[in-house]
Design an enzyme around this catalytic site. Structure first.
Site, PDB file in Angstrom:
ATOM      1  N   SER A  69      74.294 -10.833 -46.888  1.00  0.00           N
ATOM      2  CA  SER A  69      75.093 -10.376 -45.588  1.00  0.00           C
ATOM      3  C   SER A  69      75.895  -9.060 -45.745  1.00  0.00           C
ATOM      4  CB  SER A  69      75.916 -12.256 -45.510  1.00  0.00           C
ATOM      5  OG  SER A  69      77.378 -12.015 -46.764  1.00  0.00           O
ATOM      6  N   SER A  72      72.107  -4.348 -47.927  1.00  0.00           N
ATOM      7  CA  SER A  72      70.327  -4.807 -48.252  1.00  0.00           C
ATOM      8  C   SER A  72      70.619  -3.956 -49.186  1.00  0.00           C
ATOM      9  CB  SER A  72      69.836  -4.352 -47.339  1.00  0.00           C
ATOM     10  OG  SER A  72      69.854  -4.709 -45.794  1.00  0.00           O
ATOM     11  N   GLU A 185      67.918 -18.613 -54.388  1.00  0.00           N
ATOM     12  CA  GLU A 185      69.294 -18.396 -54.464  1.00  0.00           C
ATOM     13  C   GLU A 185      70.246 -18.214 -55.106  1.00  0.00           C
ATOM     14  OE1 GLU A 185      71.518 -17.718 -51.360  1.00  0.00           O
ATOM     15  OE2 GLU A 185      72.277 -15.632 -52.109  1.00  0.00           O
ATOM     16  N   VAL A 210      76.083 -20.547 -63.432  1.00  0.00           N
ATOM     17  CA  VAL A 210      76.284 -19.195 -62.781  1.00  0.00           C
ATOM     18  C   VAL A 210      77.155 -19.657 -62.030  1.00  0.00           C
ATOM     19  CG1 VAL A 210      73.962 -17.222 -63.549  1.00  0.00           C
ATOM     20  CG2 VAL A 210      73.849 -19.308 -62.209  1.00  0.00           C
ATOM     21  N   LEU A 213      79.053 -15.422 -55.957  1.00  0.00           N
ATOM     22  CA  LEU A 213      80.145 -15.084 -55.026  1.00  0.00           C
ATOM     23  C   LEU A 213      79.578 -14.303 -54.175  1.00  0.00           C
ATOM     24  CD1 LEU A 213      82.778 -16.571 -53.067  1.00  0.00           C
ATOM     25  CD2 LEU A 213      83.865 -15.689 -53.784  1.00  0.00           C
TER      26      LEU A 213
END
Ligand SMILES: O=c1[nH]cnc2c1ncn2[C@@H]1O[C@H](COP(=O)(O)OP(=O)(O)O)[C@@H](O)[C@H]1O
Ligand SMILES: [Ca+2]
Length: 462
Positions: A69, A72, A185, A210, A213
């Protein structure tokens, strides 16, 4: 005996089939049925062979784009026949990144896709010419495109597919360019970290859990027992199932995974500012009066005249997290009505990545030149007390490593991170956790990010 054998010897194959057709039918019906069930099963089971394949000297490359977000990135990995990572030039991966992410161009898919050109060219250059057509390229978009909605994100992905077709010789499988769902993800992140720590193939209680964030979403993943997996509640409507089964290094794992959209650090700022709706907010650093932009919306971000306060900010963060929820009377929850997975050995050691590491480094309690740091959630609270007690003008001297744009939100970010770990995920304030940017793998260190898990899946399925 002899007679029987003599008869058998002179039977032709069609005769044999005719004679045993009843038996053949009885055997083949269940086989056909089982095959059908396996083929039609929903995609909750993942199998990465992780045992190599191909010729003795075969090297396999994989090019994975992480369309996050807030930016890249591209990762290029090279695996040997045992699926061990081998160096490309001097490092174990090529890693390049840029800002902003694809979702910064919601109305211009072509421009959005073109933002990947420099990354694509450099990534492709790092793959030997003759291996390019055999090398998988994948683009996984995360929370930014998830939050844009189906039509806008699909247009961007289509433009990326066209870019790859026109500009690259790398191989794109069907579904190579997609929005990853949050469970994918989170499970890729779990595979990445446990692969690098060489815990894959060990009992589930020896693997690590895991937390990742990101800017837009946060994921938690850890392995649970088969018994606990069987008690998993049905997910909330529209959410993915809580448990994924995975086969890795000859062992079956039941992985608890959940992704919380809108609870990545940058998205959570917006959630926390929404709670105070247009008025002062106790999380904003004393003396600041401005606006915070997220996902095309502007939020008033103004300090209260009495200044920021850890305790009041915590109250606002708890409201934003929706920790108290009616769904959670019959099961243990994290927050927002989400099952907590039941805990257990797979959650004993937590590897906590991305913005947890970055903010801890900016706040000064973690050395950014080191790949990992051992801390406690309480360290975030302690740093928050200092950040919430300072004035804007003191920021640069008290927190010299903080980026200027982050300064007004330092109290908010640190309080949120503490609240998320302790009140959200239920960790003890004194529990040691490992903040991770990279994981050492032999002499090298590799980025602790989900694309490696995706690469392992891509090269295992060749
Ligand atoms: O390869 C990586 N190595 C280390 N940190 C990464 C990597 N990729 C992303 N990050 C971290 O992820 C965070 C940004 O999240 P991102 O933009 O991926 O949001 P999202 O995951 O919610 O879409 C930043 O803290 C950034 O440092
Ligand atoms: Ca991410």
């Amino acid at each position: 005996m002899t007679a029987k054998r003599a008869i058998g010897r002179h039977d032709s194959v069609p005769d044999k089939i005719r004679r045993h057709r009843g038996l053949l039918l009885v055997i083949s019906i269940p086989i056909v049925l089982i095959t059908l069930v396996i083929l039609l099963m929903p995609g909750t089971t993942s199998e990465y062979a992780l045992n190599g394949g191909g010729g003795a000297d075969s090297k396999k490359y994989a090019v994975i784009f992480d369309a996050g977000s807030s930016g890249s990135r591209v990762h290029v990995y090279c695996f040997d026949k045992n699926l061990d990572l081998v160096p490309l030039e001097n490092e174990l991966e090529l890693f390049l990144q840029l800002k902003p992410g694809l979702s910064a161009y919601p109305n211009d898919p072509r421009q959005s896709a073109n933002s990947l050109v420099t990354l694509l060219d450099k990534a492709e250059d790092s793959v030997p010419n003759e291996l390019r057509p055999k090398t998988h390229v994948r683009v996984g978009a995360t929370a930014g495109l998830r939050a844009l909605g189906h039509e806008a994100s699909e247009n961007i992905l289509q433009a990326v597919r066209e870019l790859l077709k026109d500009r690259s010789r790398l191989k794109t499988e069907a579904n190579a360019v997609t929005v990853l769902d949050g469970t994918q993800e989170g499970s890729y992140q779990w595979v990445t970290i446990n692969y690098l720590l060489k815990t894959l193939g060990k009992p589930y209680s020896e693997t690590v859990g895991v937390v990742d964030l990101g800017g837009g979403s946060v994921q938690m993943a850890y392995a649970i027992s088969e018994k606990d997996a069987a008690t998993a509640p049905k997910p909330l409507q529209g959410e993915d199932s809580y448990v994924r089964e995975m086969y890795l290094k000859g062992r079956k794992y039941f992985l608890y995974v959940h992704s919380y959209l809108h609870y990545g650090l940058l998205a959570a700022r917006a959630e926390i500012l929404k709670v105070s709706e247009g008025s002062n907010n106790p999380c904003i650093v004393t003396g600041y009066d401005g606006t915070y932009k997220y996902g095309g919306t502007a939020f008033k971000a103004a300090a209260s005249p009495s200044g920021a306060s850890v305790d009041e900010c915590k109250r606002v963060a708890l409201k934003a997290l929706k920790v108290i929820d009616s769904v959670c009377t019959h099961m243990k929850c994290t927050f927002g009505g989400v099952w907590n997975g039941g805990g257990g050995g797979g959650q004993k050691n937590m590897f906590v990545a991305s913005f947890f590491f970055d903010r801890a480094a900016e706040a000064g309690f973690v050395d950014p030149s080191q790949p990992v740091a051992t801390v406690r959630p309480a360290d975030f609270e302690k740093a928050a007390s200092q950040a919430c007690n300072m004035k804007m003008g003191e920021g640069k001297t008290k927190f010299p490593r903080v980026e200027e744009d982050n300064l007004p939100y330092l109290c908010l970010d640190l309080v949120y991170q503490y609240t998320l770990l302790v009140d959200g995920f239920g960790l003890k304030p004194s529990q040691t956790i490992t903040l991770v940017k990279k994981v050492k793998y032999g002499e090298h260190a590799v980025e602790a990010a989900w694309p490696l898990g995706s690469a392992i899946e891509a090269v295992s399925s060749l």
